[in-house]
Design an enzyme around this catalytic site. Sequence first.
Site, PDB file in Angstrom:
ATOM      1  N   TYR A 129      62.841  38.114 -72.593  1.00  0.00           N
ATOM      2  CA  TYR A 129      62.145  39.152 -73.374  1.00  0.00           C
ATOM      3  C   TYR A 129      62.019  38.724 -74.839  1.00  0.00           C
ATOM      4  O   TYR A 129      60.997  38.944 -75.484  1.00  0.00           O
ATOM      5  CB  TYR A 129      62.862  40.504 -73.270  1.00  0.00           C
ATOM      6  CG  TYR A 129      62.318  41.536 -74.239  1.00  0.00           C
ATOM      7  CD1 TYR A 129      60.985  41.941 -74.178  1.00  0.00           C
ATOM      8  CD2 TYR A 129      63.129  42.080 -75.233  1.00  0.00           C
ATOM      9  CE1 TYR A 129      60.474  42.872 -75.086  1.00  0.00           C
ATOM     10  CE2 TYR A 129      62.624  43.005 -76.135  1.00  0.00           C
ATOM     11  CZ  TYR A 129      61.302  43.398 -76.064  1.00  0.00           C
ATOM     12  OH  TYR A 129      60.793  44.304 -76.961  1.00  0.00           O
ATOM     13  N   ARG A 131      54.508  36.427 -78.771  1.00  0.00           N
ATOM     14  CA  ARG A 131      53.616  37.511 -79.188  1.00  0.00           C
ATOM     15  C   ARG A 131      53.449  37.522 -80.710  1.00  0.00           C
ATOM     16  O   ARG A 131      52.336  37.637 -81.222  1.00  0.00           O
ATOM     17  CB  ARG A 131      54.173  38.858 -78.693  1.00  0.00           C
ATOM     18  CG  ARG A 131      53.380  40.059 -79.201  1.00  0.00           C
ATOM     19  CD  ARG A 131      53.760  41.374 -78.521  1.00  0.00           C
ATOM     20  NE  ARG A 131      55.167  41.743 -78.624  1.00  0.00           N
ATOM     21  CZ  ARG A 131      55.681  42.873 -78.128  1.00  0.00           C
ATOM     22  NH1 ARG A 131      54.901  43.732 -77.480  1.00  0.00           N
ATOM     23  NH2 ARG A 131      56.968  43.142 -78.245  1.00  0.00           N
ATOM     24  N   ARG A 180      54.808  53.315 -81.400  1.00  0.00           N
ATOM     25  CA  ARG A 180      55.454  54.212 -80.420  1.00  0.00           C
ATOM     26  C   ARG A 180      54.422  54.947 -79.574  1.00  0.00           C
ATOM     27  O   ARG A 180      54.711  55.311 -78.427  1.00  0.00           O
ATOM     28  CB  ARG A 180      56.362  55.205 -81.136  1.00  0.00           C
ATOM     29  CG  ARG A 180      57.494  54.551 -81.917  1.00  0.00           C
ATOM     30  CD  ARG A 180      58.471  53.825 -81.014  1.00  0.00           C
ATOM     31  NE  ARG A 180      59.451  53.027 -81.774  1.00  0.00           N
ATOM     32  CZ  ARG A 180      60.414  52.325 -81.205  1.00  0.00           C
ATOM     33  NH1 ARG A 180      60.561  52.292 -79.890  1.00  0.00           N
ATOM     34  NH2 ARG A 180      61.252  51.624 -81.943  1.00  0.00           N
ATOM     35  N   GLU A 188      63.182  53.984 -68.514  1.00  0.00           N
ATOM     36  CA  GLU A 188      62.150  53.935 -69.551  1.00  0.00           C
ATOM     37  C   GLU A 188      60.924  54.668 -69.022  1.00  0.00           C
ATOM     38  O   GLU A 188      60.599  54.564 -67.837  1.00  0.00           O
ATOM     39  CB  GLU A 188      61.817  52.486 -69.912  1.00  0.00           C
ATOM     40  CG  GLU A 188      60.866  52.365 -71.092  1.00  0.00           C
ATOM     41  CD  GLU A 188      60.752  50.938 -71.627  1.00  0.00           C
ATOM     42  OE1 GLU A 188      61.793  50.349 -71.993  1.00  0.00           O
ATOM     43  OE2 GLU A 188      59.619  50.428 -71.653  1.00  0.00           O
TER      44      GLU A 188
HETATM   45  C1  3EB Z   1      62.295  49.847 -77.461  1.00  0.00           C
HETATM   46  O1  3EB Z   1      62.006  50.962 -77.876  1.00  0.00           O
HETATM   47  C2  3EB Z   1      62.394  49.721 -75.970  1.00  0.00           C
HETATM   48  O2  3EB Z   1      58.369  44.991 -76.874  1.00  0.00           O
HETATM   49  O3  3EB Z   1      56.391  45.920 -76.736  1.00  0.00           O
HETATM   50  C3  3EB Z   1      59.407  49.609 -75.317  1.00  0.00           C
HETATM   51  C4  3EB Z   1      58.010  49.500 -75.446  1.00  0.00           C
HETATM   52  C5  3EB Z   1      60.210  48.520 -75.586  1.00  0.00           C
HETATM   53  C6  3EB Z   1      57.429  48.308 -75.866  1.00  0.00           C
HETATM   54  C7  3EB Z   1      57.628  45.968 -76.614  1.00  0.00           C
HETATM   55  C8  3EB Z   1      59.614  47.325 -75.997  1.00  0.00           C
HETATM   56  C9  3EB Z   1      58.244  47.217 -76.132  1.00  0.00           C
HETATM   57  O4  3EB Z   1      62.541  48.882 -78.201  1.00  0.00           O
HETATM   58  C10 3EB Z   1      61.677  48.581 -75.420  1.00  0.00           C
END
Ligand code: 3EB
Length: 331
Positions: A145, A152, A219, A322
């Site tokens: 990850y 990215r 978000r 999630e």
């Molecule tokens: C977080 O809030 C949980 O790396 O694009 C959620 C949504 C999460 C997108 C991303 C990671 C990503 O960090 C993980």
Amino acid sequence: MPGVPNLEYVHADGLESCLKRHRNHVLGLVAFGTSLGEQYTKLQPSPLWVHIPVLGKEQVSFEVWSSANPVTACGRGNIVAQADGAVLFGGMQLEQPPGTTLEQITRQAYREIFSFVDDLGYPNLLRAWNYLPRINEPEHGLERYRCFNVGRHDAFISCGRSIDPENVPAASVLGCDGGQTVVYFLAARTPGKPVENPRQLTSYRYPEQYGPRSPIFARAMLWDAGDQHCLMISGTASIVGHETMHKGDVTQQGLEIMRNIRTLLEQAGMEGSKKGRMALKVYVRHAEDLAQAQALVEQEFGKELPSVYLLSDICRTDLLLEIEGYHTPSH
Ligand code: 3EB
């Protein structure tokens, strides 16, 4: 006015009628499951296949994005895509050949996406979904990850997309089985409005303890089609600030997720989840937590909402649950 994209989750028995209903209007088709029957590979558009077990009675579940307007196929290179004049759905399935790294695969994938959406005139990346094989396993000493995050990050910078609200999409990053990395996305001619969660640190400001390059996602993303708007809610976990809350407790993690999603709806000016239509994709790390996840979702949103539950690794090993969402207000 084309309106906002329409999202449905359908099982195998409902797919044919769904595709018939939206003939020439299907923006994107994604199949979730560990085996996909031969008959599905001949569909138009041909489905992206994400190798993740579907939880519940069904073996396969389909995510169908459709438009009120007719769509045109416009894929190029590794990208399969359809667009309706306002919104473009694109997707790619990528092998990781021996000797290559996930960081390289990710960098190339995002560079290809950016040049594609720029060339086609849909330069605003609204929402990205990323499914990575062996997401929590190391590659050359770094969790995959985190390798993804490095690739990215590089692609954003090298494609001239500064890491600020103007360029940052809503996103999900989950694990999948099989060897292929799957990335799909929605992009638009007009920009969306990123929505942050005051309970959570902005992802691209995470401290270095989560990896050498931060994640890059908003978000949620609010997108306005003129007469209608929609809210694309990123994968939402039990995180407050930048820290995982309630380690080992799926119920408390679920309640924290609901607080985060409620906050996002408020921030977006959508008074609450009761008004309008919500569709959810729920990722559960352990199959035995399914019933609890379903109970929490029902308690928050009722029984009727379109949803799918998937058995998936999550990008932090201490996250058990999630949830991502797509909300359209009723009017
Ligand atoms: C977080 O809030 C949980 O790396 O694009 C959620 C949504 C999460 C997108 C991303 C990671 C990503 O960090 C993980």
